[in-house]
Each structure stands twice: as structure tokens, then as C-alpha cells.
Scaffold this motif. Structure first.
Motif, PDB file in Angstrom:
ATOM      1  N   VAL A   9       0.784  -0.948  -0.396  1.00 54.31           N
ATOM      2  CA  VAL A   9      -0.043  -0.076   0.317  1.00 54.31           C
ATOM      3  C   VAL A   9       1.035   1.010   0.254  1.00 54.31           C
ATOM      4  CG1 VAL A   9      -1.639   1.151   1.257  1.00 54.31           C
ATOM      5  CG2 VAL A   9      -2.157  -0.973   1.287  1.00 54.31           C
ATOM      6  N   GLN A  62      -2.494   9.774  -3.519  1.00 52.81           N
ATOM      7  CA  GLN A  62      -4.120   8.972  -3.639  1.00 52.81           C
ATOM      8  C   GLN A  62      -3.384   7.698  -2.735  1.00 52.81           C
ATOM      9  OE1 GLN A  62      -5.425   7.713  -6.210  1.00 52.81           O
ATOM     10  NE2 GLN A  62      -6.357   9.321  -8.097  1.00 52.81           N
ATOM     11  N   VAL A  63      -4.194   6.767  -2.120  1.00 55.28           N
ATOM     12  CA  VAL A  63      -3.354   5.493  -1.751  1.00 55.28           C
ATOM     13  C   VAL A  63      -3.816   4.997  -2.799  1.00 55.28           C
ATOM     14  CG1 VAL A  63      -3.940   3.217  -0.376  1.00 55.28           C
ATOM     15  CG2 VAL A  63      -4.791   6.328   0.411  1.00 55.28           C
ATOM     16  N   VAL A  64      -2.593   4.313  -2.449  1.00 58.53           N
ATOM     17  CA  VAL A  64      -2.651   2.806  -4.416  1.00 58.53           C
ATOM     18  C   VAL A  64      -2.195   1.862  -4.223  1.00 58.53           C
ATOM     19  CG1 VAL A  64      -0.984   2.860  -6.088  1.00 58.53           C
ATOM     20  CG2 VAL A  64      -2.010   5.248  -6.000  1.00 58.53           C
ATOM     21  N   TYR A 102      -5.604   3.223 -12.656  1.00 52.85           N
ATOM     22  CA  TYR A 102      -6.903   3.037 -11.786  1.00 52.85           C
ATOM     23  C   TYR A 102      -8.715   1.956 -12.299  1.00 52.85           C
ATOM     24  CZ  TYR A 102      -8.753   6.519 -15.217  1.00 52.85           C
ATOM     25  OH  TYR A 102      -9.404   6.550 -17.253  1.00 52.85           O
ATOM     26  N   ASP A 103      -9.217   2.422 -11.149  1.00 48.37           N
ATOM     27  CA  ASP A 103      -9.966   0.963 -11.230  1.00 48.37           C
ATOM     28  C   ASP A 103     -11.383   2.189 -12.096  1.00 48.37           C
ATOM     29  OD1 ASP A 103     -10.934   1.699  -9.123  1.00 48.37           O
ATOM     30  OD2 ASP A 103     -11.114   0.305  -7.709  1.00 48.37           O
ATOM     31  N   LYS A 105     -13.713   3.210 -10.241  1.00 46.34           N
ATOM     32  CA  LYS A 105     -13.982   4.653  -9.731  1.00 46.34           C
ATOM     33  C   LYS A 105     -13.262   4.960  -9.054  1.00 46.34           C
ATOM     34  CE  LYS A 105     -18.175   2.237  -9.047  1.00 46.34           C
ATOM     35  NZ  LYS A 105     -19.462   3.045  -9.620  1.00 46.34           N
ATOM     36  N   GLY A 106     -11.824   4.915  -9.966  1.00 47.25           N
ATOM     37  CA  GLY A 106     -11.004   5.580  -9.447  1.00 47.25           C
ATOM     38  C   GLY A 106      -9.687   5.630  -8.854  1.00 47.25           C
ATOM     39  N   ASN A 107     -10.099   4.939  -8.277  1.00 51.41           N
ATOM     40  CA  ASN A 107      -8.467   3.884  -7.319  1.00 51.41           C
ATOM     41  C   ASN A 107      -7.602   3.965  -7.771  1.00 51.41           C
ATOM     42  OD1 ASN A 107     -10.630   4.161  -4.704  1.00 51.41           O
ATOM     43  ND2 ASN A 107     -11.736   2.710  -5.522  1.00 51.41           N
ATOM     44  N   GLY A 108      -6.436   3.942  -7.282  1.00 53.99           N
ATOM     45  CA  GLY A 108      -4.979   4.015  -7.361  1.00 53.99           C
ATOM     46  C   GLY A 108      -4.838   2.160  -7.457  1.00 53.99           C
ATOM     47  N   LEU A 109      -4.442   2.050  -8.683  1.00 55.36           N
ATOM     48  CA  LEU A 109      -3.317   0.800  -8.495  1.00 55.36           C
ATOM     49  C   LEU A 109      -1.924   0.342  -9.937  1.00 55.36           C
ATOM     50  CD1 LEU A 109      -6.949  -1.615  -9.633  1.00 55.36           C
ATOM     51  CD2 LEU A 109      -5.927  -1.614  -6.932  1.00 55.36           C
TER      52      LEU A 109
END
Length: 121
Positions: A9, A62-64, A102-103, A105-109
Motif C-alpha cells: 500500500v 492517493q492511496v495506491v 485506476y479502477d 471508481k478511480g482508485n489507484g493500482l
């Protein structure tokens, strides 16, 4: 077993020293390594907690979530096909093949595959 393994994370910081002190002194997490003034990794048990300034963070602010996979390119294609997007890559650097996405929903991966290292003889 899944073809994806959550390993890290990545958290944002604007003061690496202060953040390292918080996680080591307050929470007792051992420092695994530090890369200059921009990146550090702490032992969070089964998941590494990474601290990164904007210089080394894949999506600053962002949290990734870092996910190990055998096929970075397939992961990138699956993300795009399902409504996510590519931020950077896929590309290969000195240590790994990776893609920042980003998924839906905009979450970072970050999906990554470590490069094979030659063993010195």
C-alpha cells in the motif's frame, strides 16, 4: 490461488522523515529500506507500507495498492476493458515490469512483475 497478490500500500507524504518516525516510533513498524528523501518501505506484516513523496509516488495524493502479477499487460487490458484507465505504462524499469492504473471508481493500482535477476557466480 489468485493470479494477483496484494503486496504493498503506497501512501503519500510531504515529509518522509516525519512519516517514517510516525510508522516506526508510534506504530513500531520496522523500516525495511529507504531510497533517499522520496521513498521508504516499512514492514506491515503481510503487506509492505510504502511512503512516497510526489517525486516517487505513482499517483501523488492517493492511496495506491501494489499488486504482484505474472502478466502486467493482461492486467492492464482487463482494467481498461472493465471501465478503468491507464495512468502510465505498461513499461519496464530497472527492477520490474509495471503499469499504473485506476479502477472503474478511480482508485489507484499498480500491477507489477519483478524482473528475473542474474545470480553472480
Amino acid at each position: 490461488m489468485s493470479e494477483y497478490d496484494v503486496k504493498m500500500v503506497v501512501l503519500s507524504t510531504d515529509d518522509l522523515d516525519e512519516s517514517i518516525r510516525f510508522y516506526t516510533d508510534t506504530l513500531g513498524m520496522p523500516l525495511k529500506f529507504r531510497d533517499g528523501a522520496h521513498f521508504a518501505a516499512l514492514d506491515g506484516g503481510s503487506v509492505t507500507i510504502a511512503l512516497a513523496t510526489a517525486i516517487d509516488h505513482p499517483m501523488p495524493g492517493q492511496v495506491v495498492v501494489g499488486i504482484k502479477t505474472a502478466d502486467v499487460d493482461a492486467a492492464a487490458q482487463a482494467v481498461e476493458a472493465s471501465g478503468g484507465g491507464i495512468v502510465k505504462g505498461p513499461y519496464t524499469d530497472a527492477h520490474e515490469r509495471r503499469v499504473v492504473v485506476y479502477d472503474n471508481k478511480g482508485n489507484g493500482l499498480v500491477f507489477y512483475t519483478p524482473l528475473a535477476r542474474e545470480v553472480a557466480r
